[in-house]
Scaffold this motif. Structure first.
Motif, short mmCIF file in Angstrom:
data_model
loop_
_atom_site.label_atom_id
_atom_site.label_comp_id
_atom_site.label_asym_id
_atom_site.label_seq_id
_atom_site.Cartn_x
_atom_site.Cartn_y
_atom_site.Cartn_z
N ASP A 1 15.73 36.88 34.77
CA ASP A 1 16.50 37.46 33.70
C ASP A 1 17.95 37.11 33.68
N PRO A 2 18.08 35.63 33.54
CA PRO A 2 19.28 35.02 33.84
C PRO A 2 20.28 35.39 32.56
N ALA A 3 21.43 35.31 32.81
CA ALA A 3 22.61 35.72 31.77
C ALA A 3 22.55 34.33 30.92
N LEU A 4 22.19 33.05 31.43
CA LEU A 4 22.36 31.81 30.73
C LEU A 4 21.08 30.91 31.24
N LEU A 5 20.22 30.43 30.34
CA LEU A 5 19.00 29.61 30.78
C LEU A 5 19.41 28.06 30.08
N LEU A 6 19.51 27.35 31.19
CA LEU A 6 19.52 25.99 30.69
C LEU A 6 18.09 25.26 30.81
N VAL A 7 17.90 24.57 29.80
CA VAL A 7 16.27 24.10 29.53
C VAL A 7 16.74 22.57 29.30
N ASP A 8 16.25 21.58 30.31
CA ASP A 8 16.26 20.12 29.83
C ASP A 8 14.81 19.36 29.51
N GLU A 9 14.90 19.04 28.19
CA GLU A 9 13.75 18.35 27.64
C GLU A 9 12.25 19.12 28.10
N PRO A 10 12.04 20.22 27.88
CA PRO A 10 10.85 20.75 28.26
C PRO A 10 9.56 20.16 27.74
N SER A 11 9.64 19.53 26.62
CA SER A 11 8.46 18.83 25.78
C SER A 11 8.43 17.53 26.57
N MET A 12 9.08 17.01 27.35
CA MET A 12 9.10 15.67 27.79
C MET A 12 7.64 15.49 28.45
N GLY A 13 6.86 14.17 27.91
CA GLY A 13 5.51 14.01 28.53
C GLY A 13 4.38 14.78 28.05
N LEU A 14 4.57 15.84 27.23
CA LEU A 14 3.47 16.85 26.94
C LEU A 14 2.95 16.65 25.70
N ALA A 15 1.73 17.07 25.75
CA ALA A 15 0.89 16.82 24.18
C ALA A 15 1.37 17.75 23.35
N PRO A 16 1.35 17.49 22.03
CA PRO A 16 1.94 18.30 21.09
C PRO A 16 1.42 19.92 20.87
N VAL A 17 0.07 19.99 21.59
CA VAL A 17 -0.51 21.40 21.49
C VAL A 17 0.23 22.28 22.59
N ILE A 18 0.53 21.42 23.65
CA ILE A 18 1.22 22.13 24.84
C ILE A 18 2.61 22.47 24.60
N VAL A 19 3.25 21.51 23.92
CA VAL A 19 4.87 21.73 23.35
C VAL A 19 4.78 23.04 22.53
N ALA A 20 3.94 23.11 21.67
CA ALA A 20 4.00 24.16 20.82
C ALA A 20 3.71 25.48 21.45
N ALA A 21 3.09 25.58 22.67
CA ALA A 21 2.92 26.80 23.47
C ALA A 21 4.10 26.71 24.27
N ILE A 22 4.59 25.86 24.70
CA ILE A 22 6.07 26.09 25.52
C ILE A 22 7.08 26.68 24.36
N TYR A 23 6.96 26.12 23.26
CA TYR A 23 8.33 26.48 22.12
C TYR A 23 7.76 28.17 21.73
N ASP A 24 6.43 28.21 21.90
CA ASP A 24 6.30 29.64 21.25
C ASP A 24 6.91 30.60 22.51
N VAL A 25 7.01 30.31 23.69
CA VAL A 25 7.71 30.95 24.81
C VAL A 25 9.03 31.35 24.58
N LEU A 26 9.86 30.02 24.53
CA LEU A 26 11.25 29.92 24.05
C LEU A 26 11.40 30.83 22.92
N GLY A 27 10.65 30.93 21.97
CA GLY A 27 10.99 31.41 20.69
C GLY A 27 10.65 32.90 21.11
N GLN A 28 10.08 33.59 21.96
CA GLN A 28 9.59 34.71 22.20
C GLN A 28 11.03 35.21 23.35
N LEU A 29 11.28 34.39 23.90
CA LEU A 29 12.66 34.74 24.78
C LEU A 29 14.04 34.99 23.95
#
Ligand code: ATP
Length: 236
Positions: free
Chosen positions: A155-183
């Motif tokens: 439960d960080p006060a500030l989350l730093l995320v560096d290029e989470p989509s790097m090297g991932l297929a578009p469908v996985i990128v979408a899933a990662i962004y769903d989580v970031l959107g929820q957060l």
């Protein structure tokens, strides 16, 4: 008035005698997601490193929740509530999923193993099915989810995320962004570095564009999209 989660004031930093950041100014308000965009080599990763203590600024100020942290070791910045998910995930490939998760409890006395498992497997059910496998045997998307899980449970006060989509297929990128959107909907404060400008802009409250070691634009995503091609040098 509440201090911003993060404020950079005229930050200069680099590697040895080579200066990469030439006066970075940036504010991340509490509860917002700011995406830091820009071409390769602009200094985005170096900016994250200057925040979390991997690189010591040579001038300027880094404030975390109003506290001056310039030059503090990474552990001290982490204790101030900053958690980084580095480019390339940062999971331990020779440990199992479960072991990767439970290492978090060693650093955070307030977290029990059952809390870590419960919170992680509710958000990432596929990690529950993989919990006894070595992290190195997971797909890139699953490793990214594991890295996110390790960060989120603290439960960080500030989350730093560096290029989470790097090297991932578009469908996985979408899933990662769903989580970031929820957060962000849950109120987490995030600074997200991304090459996939379109995805990042879809969930961001603010966009900062970096070029040649400075922030050249800071605005709301809708305002940026008008000029994205010109500023980003990539298709938004
Ligand atoms: P990318 O998306 O390619 O990672 P970036 O905007 O994140 O780009 P940085 O990784 O911050 O850019 O790199 C900025 C500059 O600093 C580049 O010229 C890079 O070569 C240089 N640089 C990065 N890391 C180091 C290092 N450890 N030692 C020396 N120079 C470095």
């Amino acid at each position: 008035m509440t201090a911003p989660a993060l404020e950079l004031i005229d930050v200069h930093a680099g590697y040895g005698s080579i200066e990469v950041l030439h006066g970075v100014n940036l504010v991340v308000p509490v509860g917002s997601l700011v995406t830091l965009l820009g071409p390769n080599g602009a200094g985005k990763t170096t900016t994250l490193a200057a925040i979390d203590g991997r690189v010591a600024p040579t001038a300027g100020c880094v404030h975390i929740a109003g506290r001056h942290v310039n030059g503090s070791p990474t552990q001290r910045v982490a204790r101030a509530g900053v958690c980084s998910i580095p480019e390339g995930r940062g999971v331990f490939p020779n440990l199992t999923v479960d072991e990767n998760l439970l290492m978090v409890t060693q650093l955070h006395d307030d977290l029990t193993t059952s809390m870590v498992r419960e919170r992680t497997f509710a958000r990432f059910p596929q990690l529950a099915r993989r919990r006894h496998l070595l992290a190195g045997s997971l797909s890139g998307g699953e490793q990214q989810m594991l890295a996110m899980a390790r960060a989120i449970v603290t439960d960080p006060a500030l989350l730093l995320v560096d290029e989470p989509s790097m090297g991932l297929a578009p469908v996985i990128v979408a899933a990662i962004y769903d989580v970031l959107g929820q957060l962000t909907a849950e109120g987490m404060t995030v600074l997200l570095v991304e090459q996939f400008a379109h995805k990042a802009l879809s969930i961001a409250d603010f966009a900062a564009v970096m070029s040649n070691g400075r922030i050249s634009v800071f605005c709301e995503p809708a305002d940026l999209e008008d000029v994205a091609g010109a500023y980003l040098g990539v298709t938004a």
